[in-house]
Write an enzyme that holds these catalytic residues in place. Structure first.
Site, PDB file in Angstrom:
ATOM      1  N   SER A  31     -18.377  71.748 146.533  1.00  0.00           N
ATOM      2  CA  SER A  31     -19.626  71.822 145.772  1.00  0.00           C
ATOM      3  C   SER A  31     -20.685  72.652 146.503  1.00  0.00           C
ATOM      4  O   SER A  31     -21.547  73.236 145.863  1.00  0.00           O
ATOM      5  CB  SER A  31     -20.143  70.425 145.462  1.00  0.00           C
ATOM      6  OG  SER A  31     -20.156  69.645 146.636  1.00  0.00           O
ATOM      7  N   ASP A  81     -11.577  59.986 151.652  1.00  0.00           N
ATOM      8  CA  ASP A  81     -11.307  60.888 150.523  1.00  0.00           C
ATOM      9  C   ASP A  81      -9.906  61.488 150.639  1.00  0.00           C
ATOM     10  O   ASP A  81      -9.705  62.677 150.406  1.00  0.00           O
ATOM     11  CB  ASP A  81     -12.370  61.987 150.453  1.00  0.00           C
ATOM     12  CG  ASP A  81     -12.371  62.708 149.106  1.00  0.00           C
ATOM     13  OD1 ASP A  81     -11.797  62.164 148.128  1.00  0.00           O
ATOM     14  OD2 ASP A  81     -12.938  63.810 149.021  1.00  0.00           O
ATOM     15  N   ASP A 110     -10.898  67.969 155.409  1.00  0.00           N
ATOM     16  CA  ASP A 110     -12.049  67.530 154.612  1.00  0.00           C
ATOM     17  C   ASP A 110     -12.601  66.178 155.069  1.00  0.00           C
ATOM     18  O   ASP A 110     -12.343  65.142 154.439  1.00  0.00           O
ATOM     19  CB  ASP A 110     -11.690  67.499 153.116  1.00  0.00           C
ATOM     20  CG  ASP A 110     -12.942  67.635 152.255  1.00  0.00           C
ATOM     21  OD1 ASP A 110     -14.056  67.468 152.802  1.00  0.00           O
ATOM     22  OD2 ASP A 110     -12.829  67.905 151.055  1.00  0.00           O
ATOM     23  N   SER A 138     -19.645  74.591 149.498  1.00  0.00           N
ATOM     24  CA  SER A 138     -18.960  75.419 150.481  1.00  0.00           C
ATOM     25  C   SER A 138     -17.820  76.193 149.842  1.00  0.00           C
ATOM     26  O   SER A 138     -17.313  75.817 148.785  1.00  0.00           O
ATOM     27  CB  SER A 138     -18.399  74.542 151.600  1.00  0.00           C
ATOM     28  OG  SER A 138     -17.396  73.700 151.094  1.00  0.00           O
ATOM     29  N   GLU A 155      -5.122  67.032 147.572  1.00  0.00           N
ATOM     30  CA  GLU A 155      -5.852  68.291 147.794  1.00  0.00           C
ATOM     31  C   GLU A 155      -6.315  68.394 149.243  1.00  0.00           C
ATOM     32  O   GLU A 155      -6.612  69.487 149.729  1.00  0.00           O
ATOM     33  CB  GLU A 155      -7.094  68.382 146.896  1.00  0.00           C
ATOM     34  CG  GLU A 155      -6.810  68.461 145.412  1.00  0.00           C
ATOM     35  CD  GLU A 155      -6.750  67.087 144.747  1.00  0.00           C
ATOM     36  OE1 GLU A 155      -6.238  66.128 145.368  1.00  0.00           O
ATOM     37  OE2 GLU A 155      -7.207  66.980 143.600  1.00  0.00           O
ATOM     38  N   SER A 196      -8.260  75.940 161.584  1.00  0.00           N
ATOM     39  CA  SER A 196      -6.892  76.441 161.464  1.00  0.00           C
ATOM     40  C   SER A 196      -6.573  76.728 160.001  1.00  0.00           C
ATOM     41  O   SER A 196      -7.009  76.013 159.104  1.00  0.00           O
ATOM     42  CB  SER A 196      -5.871  75.467 162.052  1.00  0.00           C
ATOM     43  OG  SER A 196      -6.310  74.148 162.025  1.00  0.00           O
ATOM     44  N   TYR A 197      -5.825  77.788 159.822  1.00  0.00           N
ATOM     45  CA  TYR A 197      -5.396  78.190 158.489  1.00  0.00           C
ATOM     46  C   TYR A 197      -4.048  77.534 158.198  1.00  0.00           C
ATOM     47  O   TYR A 197      -3.084  77.730 158.941  1.00  0.00           O
ATOM     48  CB  TYR A 197      -5.290  79.712 158.424  1.00  0.00           C
ATOM     49  CG  TYR A 197      -4.630  80.237 157.170  1.00  0.00           C
ATOM     50  CD1 TYR A 197      -5.114  79.871 155.914  1.00  0.00           C
ATOM     51  CD2 TYR A 197      -3.538  81.102 157.238  1.00  0.00           C
ATOM     52  CE1 TYR A 197      -4.511  80.351 154.756  1.00  0.00           C
ATOM     53  CE2 TYR A 197      -2.944  81.585 156.087  1.00  0.00           C
ATOM     54  CZ  TYR A 197      -3.432  81.201 154.852  1.00  0.00           C
ATOM     55  OH  TYR A 197      -2.832  81.672 153.714  1.00  0.00           O
TER      56      TYR A 197
HETATM   57  N1  ADE Z   1      -8.049  75.302 151.867  1.00  0.00           N
HETATM   58  C1  ADE Z   1      -9.074  74.629 152.385  1.00  0.00           C
HETATM   59  N2  ADE Z   1      -9.004  74.618 153.711  1.00  0.00           N
HETATM   60  C2  ADE Z   1      -7.892  75.295 154.055  1.00  0.00           C
HETATM   61  C3  ADE Z   1      -7.256  75.606 155.278  1.00  0.00           C
HETATM   62  N3  ADE Z   1      -7.759  75.207 156.435  1.00  0.00           N
HETATM   63  N4  ADE Z   1      -6.115  76.302 155.245  1.00  0.00           N
HETATM   64  C4  ADE Z   1      -5.613  76.682 154.069  1.00  0.00           C
HETATM   65  N5  ADE Z   1      -6.149  76.428 152.889  1.00  0.00           N
HETATM   66  C5  ADE Z   1      -7.283  75.735 152.876  1.00  0.00           C
END
Ligand code: ADE
Length: 328
Positions: free
Chosen positions: A44, A159, A177, A46, A163, A114-115
């Site tokens: 919402s 939460d 999150d 970010s 997702e 991290s991705y």
């Molecule tokens: N979506 C939200 N956060 C992410 C993350 N850290 N890596 C990949 N997708 C995301």
């Protein structure tokens, strides 16, 4: 005598290496240190981008928060909480998204994390309809390990949903999150603390609803209270969704959905694995203290959850070194 000229006194630097290309920068980073790519998540207030560090070519997920929007919406507490929790999790070896650094400019806050290459758990469930029992066990076990660590630090996620369960390049779980998380303070049994927590509940009650409707626990709906057991309720919902393909409590109307949660009105479809049914039934219990694991000693993990026959054969200690079962 001979006096050395300033140039001969200067330290010799190998002319071919540019330190900024070989060493990670030690300065406070700025948006210019990254090349921003596509949007990979939206909240919402970010937006999460994939971004590449120009010095190392490493990929990150950068959460960008709009300062004026956060202030207008009175969400500064949530953003601070998220950073605080991510910093508390910095030493975790696995299970969580890592926060590498933060910085800001005049309008925005940046969280470099991290991705998770394989994105959210939800589309993986939806793509195949539902998980087989091996997959459900593995992912449930990884999520449980994450919760054990989190709860051991006195943090409630509040939460947990598919997702917020991300998957890294090797398909291991990274929980993310923490904007809704609650950090339990020491010794909440003293009257002063109990009172402070009660007042906190009233403040939160008058504010916006915390948590996600489909996974919200009955105790939050009844008296706005949360405990570690609220995350165990959400774990029950997650396991149900992996097996059945849909969350246990569903309705287009949020009111009707809340009524279903309060009446524990959910059904187990035909073909639902018997051990998974028994496991879910012991987590989706109205009274928080009666949920499987709720009475396990704080900080000692959840031995009673691990011991459920649903997890038979799972080696919790080596989960992160195992090759996850394929999702069909
Ligand atoms: N979506 C939200 N956060 C992410 C993350 N850290 N890596 C990949 N997708 C995301």
């Amino acid at each position: 005598g001979v006096v050395a000229s300033p140039s001969t006194l200067a330290p010799r630097v190998p002319p071919t290496t540019n330190p900024s290309l070989t060493n990670p920068p030690t300065h406070k980073r700025t948006p210019k240190d990254f090349i921003f790519g596509k949007v990979i998540g939206e909240g919402s207030f970010s937006t999460v981008y994939i971004a590449k560090d120009i010095h190392t070519s490493k990929e990150y997920a950068i959460k960008v928060c709009d300062k004026s929007h956060i202030i207008k919406q009175k969400k500064t507490e949530y953003v601070k909480r998220e950073k605080e929790v991510l910093n508390m999790l910095a030493d975790a070896k696995h299970s969580f998204v890592r926060l590498f650094c933060t910085f800001q400019d005049a309008e925005r806050l940046y969280f470099v994390m991290s991705y998770a290459k394989n994105g959210e758990l939800l589309p993986h469930i939806n793509k195949v309809g539902s998980f087989d029992i091996e997959c459900t066990k593995f992912y449930s076990a990884e999520i449980l390990r994450g919760l054990e660590y989190l709860h051991g630090l006195g943090i409630i996620h509040r939460d947990l949903k598919p997702e917020n369960i991300l998957l890294d390049d090797k398909m291991h779980v990274l929980i993310t999150d923490f904007g809704c998380a609650k950090i339990l303070k020491d010794d909440p049994e003293t009257p002063a603390d109990a009172d402070a927590q009660q007042q906190q509940r009233f403040r939160e009650r008058s504010g916006s609803f915390v948590g996600t409707a489909q996974y919200v626990s009955p105790e939050l709906l009844i008296n706005n209270s949360v405990s570690r057991a609220s995350d165990l309720w959400a774990l029950g919902c997650l396991v149900y969704q992996m097996v059945a393909g849909l969350p246990p409590f569903r309705s287009r109307s949020e009111y009707v959905m809340f009524q279903k949660i309060l009446k524990l009105e959910y059904d187990i479809p035909d073909g639902f694995c018997e051990l998974a049914r028994s496991f879910v039934n012991q987590l989706l219990v109205l009274e928080p203290t009666q949920r499987l694991g709720a009475l396990d000693e704080h900080g000692a993990g959840y031995p009673s959850i691990r011991a459920h026959p649903f997890f038979e054969g799972v080696d919790f200690e080596t989960l992160h070194e195992q090759t996850p079962p394929p999702i069909y």
